[in-house]
Enzyme design. Structure first.
Site, short mmCIF file in Angstrom:
data_model
loop_
_atom_site.label_atom_id
_atom_site.label_comp_id
_atom_site.label_asym_id
_atom_site.label_seq_id
_atom_site.Cartn_x
_atom_site.Cartn_y
_atom_site.Cartn_z
CE1 TYR A 101 -13.39 6.23 -0.44
CE2 TYR A 101 -15.22 8.29 -0.47
CZ TYR A 101 -14.35 6.46 -1.03
OH TYR A 101 -15.18 5.88 -1.03
CD GLU A 149 -12.99 4.36 -2.81
OE1 GLU A 149 -13.70 3.85 -2.71
OE2 GLU A 149 -11.81 2.99 -2.90
#
Ligand code: GDP
Ligand code: MN
Length: 382
Positions: free
Chosen positions: A101, A189
């Protein structure tokens, strides 16, 4: 402005962030064409601005044209958490060894950019934050000095990304940071950021939110604007050039100035009510803008009362009053108005309202913000 995954990936590609070859499609046959061009196997992915698409059946693997037809046919038109799928993104499927992530946001309190990086990707980062907060590395970045490769690599080491993936992750972080800053994002993101069995690191998903305040230097954002999913109320407000944000309460709010509008929301909450919206009609608002604002508020079925809070500086009381009278003639308001009118030409404004012969049941005037808020909240609870 939030982008769809496919737009986010196209945005990433401009900053050399590796993504899978693919393309968007609006029909089943178009999906097959994109799949052929991307190379089988492919993934068919629902384009909706909501997470957890996979679990909802919105992401499927297809090995040939028939499977693409089947999955694209099922996914197009599917309802995912209230979002209807109008478009899919088809890309060459990746082999995944590991999922990480990575994101950049602005930490307003720290006045710095914030990198969040974790070796535990592919799941909701909120979930990781709860289960294993130490698994997320948070690194503040001074916007003046930016992020270099060495610092990015150190973050990858700290996040316990395995040695073989550290350079690839660091290189993407530097590119993602450029995308975030030069690309004027509020959020950039990648979840999951994947490591392939071959050792390459690659963005498998994209979540990008653009900073509307920078729109003036990005004419290319117009194409995103065209597909933007706005609340119907916000759409109407935009057409009327009003600064409006839809909320889910019952007291419709109109104020002049963003600061006063925010305070109005606070006071409504303080006396036990809930705001249906934020609406700033701006300084120097005229009758036409007031009438437009009332139309937008009236469009919202949840509104039970309308609180107009005006402190006239440049805005003049008689213009506000004329706008209200005009709006009452133009639209049949479903909810009663409570007004607090103060400042420049407030007397004249109140006089106009009084002489317009509007019944008490439709409009009441209160001398202070607090009294007006109480009256509006009481009406909303009836
Ligand atoms: P989200 O759940 O809506 O965030 O959708 P993502 O794009 O993040 O995909 C969810 C999950 O689907 C990923 O974490 C992967 O496990 C899986 N997935 C997506 N694309 C591929 C792919 O190309 N190959 C494989 N093997 N899995 C994929
Ligand atoms: Mn994802």
């Amino acid at each position: 402005m939030d982008l769809f995954e496919y737009q986010g990936k196209q945005y990433f590609a401009r900053f050399d962030i590796p993504v899978s070859p693919g393309g968007p499609a609006d029909t089943v046959e178009e999906s097959v064409k994109v799949a052929e061009a991307s190379g089988y196997p492919v993934v068919v992915k629902a384009q909706v601005q909501v997470g957890g698409r996979g679990k909802a059946g919105g992401i499927k693997l297809a090995n040939n044209a028939d499977e693409v037809r089947l999955h694209a046919g099922n996914i197009l038109g599917m309802d995912i958490k209230g979002h209807v799928v109008k478009r899919v993104w088809i890309e060459h499927a990746s082999d995944i060894a590991e999922e990480y992530y990575a994101s950049f946001t602005l930490d307003r309190a720290a006045k710095q950019h914030l990198l969040m990086l974790s070796a535990q990707g592919g799941v909701d980062i909120e979930e990781v934050a709860e289960r294993d907060p130490d698994a997320i590395v948070k690194l503040h970045i001074n916007p003046v000095t930016g992020l270099d490769e060495a610092t990015a690599k150190k973050a990858a080491v700290d996040a316990k990304i395995p040695a073989k993936a550290q350079d690839g992750v660091a290189s993407i972080l530097v590119k993602l940071y450029r995308c975030f800053t030069e690309g004027d994002c509020d959020l950039a993101e990648i979840n999951p950021l994947i490591l392939k069995p071959t050792g390459e690191v690659h963005a498998l998903d994209a979540k990008v939110s653009l900073d509307n305040n920078a729109a003036f230097r990005h004419p290319e954002w117009d194409e995103y604007r065209a597909t933007e999913e706005l609340d119907a109320r916000e759409q109407l407000a935009r057409e009327k050039d009003l600064q409006y944000i839809g909320l889910d309460g019952t007291v419709g709010i109109i104020a002049n100035g963003a600061g006063l509008a925010m305070s109005t929301l606070d006071v409504v909450n303080q006396v036990g009510g809930t705001a249906a919206n934020f609406l700033d009609i701006g300084g120097g608002a005229n009758a036409d803008q007031m009438a437009g604002a009332l139309e937008v508020i009236n469009f919202d079925k949840n509104v039970k009362s309308i609180f107009i809070n005006i402190f006239g500086g440049i805005t003049r009381g008689e213009e506000v009053a004329k706008g209200i009278v005009e709006a009452l003639g133009r639209v049949d308001l479903r909810a009663p108005i409570v007004i607090r009118l103060d400042g420049t030409n407030a007397e004249e404004g109140r006089e106009i309202l009084k002489n317009a012969g509007i019944p008490e049941s439709k409009l009441t005037s209160k001398p202070t913000m607090l009294e007006a808020a109480k009256a509006a909240v009481e009406l909303a609870k009836k």
